[in-house]
Design an enzyme around this catalytic site. Structure first.
Site, PDB file in Angstrom:
ATOM      1  N   LYS A 116      30.836  35.055 -40.408  1.00 19.01           N
ATOM      2  CA  LYS A 116      31.208  34.006 -39.457  1.00 19.01           C
ATOM      3  C   LYS A 116      30.541  34.166 -38.098  1.00 19.01           C
ATOM      4  CE  LYS A 116      35.543  32.719 -41.679  1.00 19.01           C
ATOM      5  NZ  LYS A 116      35.325  33.534 -42.875  1.00 19.01           N
ATOM      6  N   LYS A 158      39.745  36.247 -35.472  1.00 16.93           N
ATOM      7  CA  LYS A 158      39.295  35.915 -36.829  1.00 16.93           C
ATOM      8  C   LYS A 158      38.385  37.010 -37.379  1.00 16.93           C
ATOM      9  CE  LYS A 158      38.263  31.520 -37.574  1.00 16.93           C
ATOM     10  NZ  LYS A 158      37.618  30.191 -37.450  1.00 16.93           N
ATOM     11  N   GLU A 200      38.074  33.115 -30.792  1.00 20.75           N
ATOM     12  CA  GLU A 200      37.809  31.701 -30.527  1.00 20.75           C
ATOM     13  C   GLU A 200      39.030  31.078 -29.867  1.00 20.75           C
ATOM     14  OE1 GLU A 200      34.687  30.167 -33.932  1.00 20.75           O
ATOM     15  OE2 GLU A 200      36.799  29.685 -34.151  1.00 20.75           O
ATOM     16  N   LYS A 201      38.801  30.002 -29.146  1.00 18.11           N
ATOM     17  CA  LYS A 201      39.895  29.201 -28.619  1.00 18.11           C
ATOM     18  C   LYS A 201      40.685  28.635 -29.793  1.00 18.11           C
ATOM     19  CE  LYS A 201      42.174  26.754 -25.465  1.00 18.11           C
ATOM     20  NZ  LYS A 201      43.059  27.405 -24.481  1.00 18.11           N
ATOM     21  N   GLU A 288      34.027  27.447 -40.633  1.00 26.35           N
ATOM     22  CA  GLU A 288      33.330  28.347 -41.547  1.00 26.35           C
ATOM     23  C   GLU A 288      32.503  27.528 -42.531  1.00 26.35           C
ATOM     24  OE1 GLU A 288      36.199  30.591 -43.744  1.00 26.35           O
ATOM     25  OE2 GLU A 288      37.040  28.848 -44.750  1.00 26.35           O
ATOM     26  N   ASN A 290      31.670  27.541 -46.702  1.00 26.80           N
ATOM     27  CA  ASN A 290      31.934  28.091 -48.037  1.00 26.80           C
ATOM     28  C   ASN A 290      30.683  27.910 -48.887  1.00 26.80           C
ATOM     29  OD1 ASN A 290      35.252  26.852 -47.776  1.00 26.80           O
ATOM     30  ND2 ASN A 290      34.647  28.979 -47.659  1.00 26.80           N
ATOM     31  N   ARG A 292      29.723  27.875 -51.990  1.00 27.42           N
ATOM     32  CA  ARG A 292      30.061  27.730 -53.402  1.00 27.42           C
ATOM     33  C   ARG A 292      30.589  26.323 -53.648  1.00 27.42           C
ATOM     34  NH1 ARG A 292      35.451  27.459 -52.629  1.00 27.42           N
ATOM     35  NH2 ARG A 292      36.396  28.858 -51.089  1.00 27.42           N
TER      36      ARG A 292
END
Length: 393
Positions: A116, A158, A200-201, A288, A290, A292
């Protein structure tokens, strides 16, 4: 085109991939644990190989056993589906080192977008909207406290390698930040083997909007428009809509183009999803990517007419996308509802057991993706989702 592929998965997604393979004239090899010996995907496949006992670490997450099954069955490629090893860059690398094509992105793209911190840095470089926060990993408590003061509380801690809500904490003040940072690092190390975190905010009352992208090995990347996945429970999606009911087509186009731009910058090929949070002012923030096929891909298939799973197989075989961006149109609106084997009287905990009766719905445009049938025994070893109902709206 491949002559035979192995599906390194189970349940409804394994059934979905087998159907796509058969429509392309490709043989499908199923792998299964002892708990899934009577499962639908095993019966549908052209060949099936048992890879171990029920625990995932001894079967569906066991790379040596899956590779051994692939070599025994003499397959050309492996499709990972979603979950299990689908976003495991090491697994993709092992597949290709054994001269078995991994039906997914390159290892480099998977590592860049799956991390990330690296993904956010690439997004900033390519003018994809991101939330205020750290530009890289936050390594000390003092650094986290200084940054939180700059961007203002609440903030989100995160995990860089995280997913599924793990390695995430919301902090409303300095004390909560100290505690949450320790907990997030510990959870991330335990779940992903990587305790790297960033800040992050925190976007309050946000909507979850994601964009389906797909690319080929020739460098072509298209988006298949957006889905709204705001309806969730315990950070797990329950209902998905496509397109988003709260965006104008102009707003959606801007968002979707930025997602495709990020995928292209990463050299991405195959299906993937770029996920965003949207605040009350319709400002978007990258969450984010993904790397896949997503659980909710059918709702996008219903509004675009693109078979996403077949396309992933074709792209992995070296074929260019069979469509261009101008060919993709939004046709109507669709909703997908996940069907889970859970006990609502006990806080929706997973509920295993035998399906006594099974009466699938029907009607014009109704689609049910499932591996269930009357007499099927739902094992207690895996995710509780047993089907997805997709309908036009």
């Amino acid at each position: 085109m491949f002559s035979r592929i192995l599906i390194a998965n189970r349940g409804e997604i394994a059934v979905r991939i087998i159907r796509a393979a058969h429509e392309l004239g490709v043989e499908a090899v199923a792998v299964y644990s002892e708990a899934d010996a009577e499962s639908k995907h095993v019966k549908m496949a052209d060949h099936a190989v048992c890879i171990g006992p029920p625990p995932p670490n001894e079967s569906y997450l066991n790379i040596p056993r899956i590779i051994a099954a692939a070599e025994i069955a003499n397959v050309d490629a492996i499709h990972p589906g979603y979950g299990f090893l689908a976003e495991n860059a090491h697994f993709a690398e092992v597949c290709r080192s054994c001269n078995i094509e991994f039906i997914g992105p390159s290892v480099e793209a998977m590592q860049t977008l799956g991390d990330k911190v690296a993904c956010k840095q690439l997004a900033i470089k390519n003018k994809v909207p991101t939330s205020p926060g750290s530009k890289g990993a936050v390594e000390t408590e003092a650094e986290a406290l200084k940054l939180a003061k700059e961007i203002g509380y609440p903030v989100m801690i995160k995990a860089s390698a995280g997913g599924g809500g793990r390695g995430m904490r919301v902090a409303l003040n300095d004390g909560a930040l100290r505690t949450g940072m320790k907990a997030a690092i510990a959870e991330a190390e335990n779940a992903f083997g990587d305790g790297t975190v960033y800040l992050e905010k925190f976007i309050e009352n946000a909507r979850h909007v994601e964009v389906q992208v797909i690319g080929d090995t020739q460098g072509n990347v298209c988006h298949l428009y957006e889905r709204d996945c705001t309806m969730q429970r315990r950070k797990q999606k329950l209902i998905e809509e496509a397109p988003s009911p709260v965006l104008t087509r102009g707003e959606a186009e801007t968002l979707c183009k930025s997602a495709a731009r990020l995928a292209k910058a990463a050299g991405y090929h195959t299906a993937g999803t770029v996920e965003f949070l949207m605040d009350s002012k319709k400002q978007f923030y990258l969450m984010e990517v993904n790397t896949r096929v997503q659980v909710e891909h059918p709702v996008t298939e219903m509004i675009t007419g693109v078979d996403i799973v077949k396309t992933t197989i074709e792209v992995a075989a070296g074929k260019p996308l069979s469509f261009k961006q101008k060919d993709i149109k939004v046709n109507g609106h669709a909703i997908e509802v996940r069907i889970n084997a859970e006990d609502p009287d006990k806080g929706f905990i997973p509920s295993a057991g035998v399906v006594q009766e099974f009466a699938p719905p029907g009607g014009l445009g109704v689609r049910l993706d499932t591996h269930c049938h009357a007499g099927y025994r739902i094992p207690p070893n895996y995710d509780s989702m047993i089907g997805k109902l997709i309908v036009p709206r």
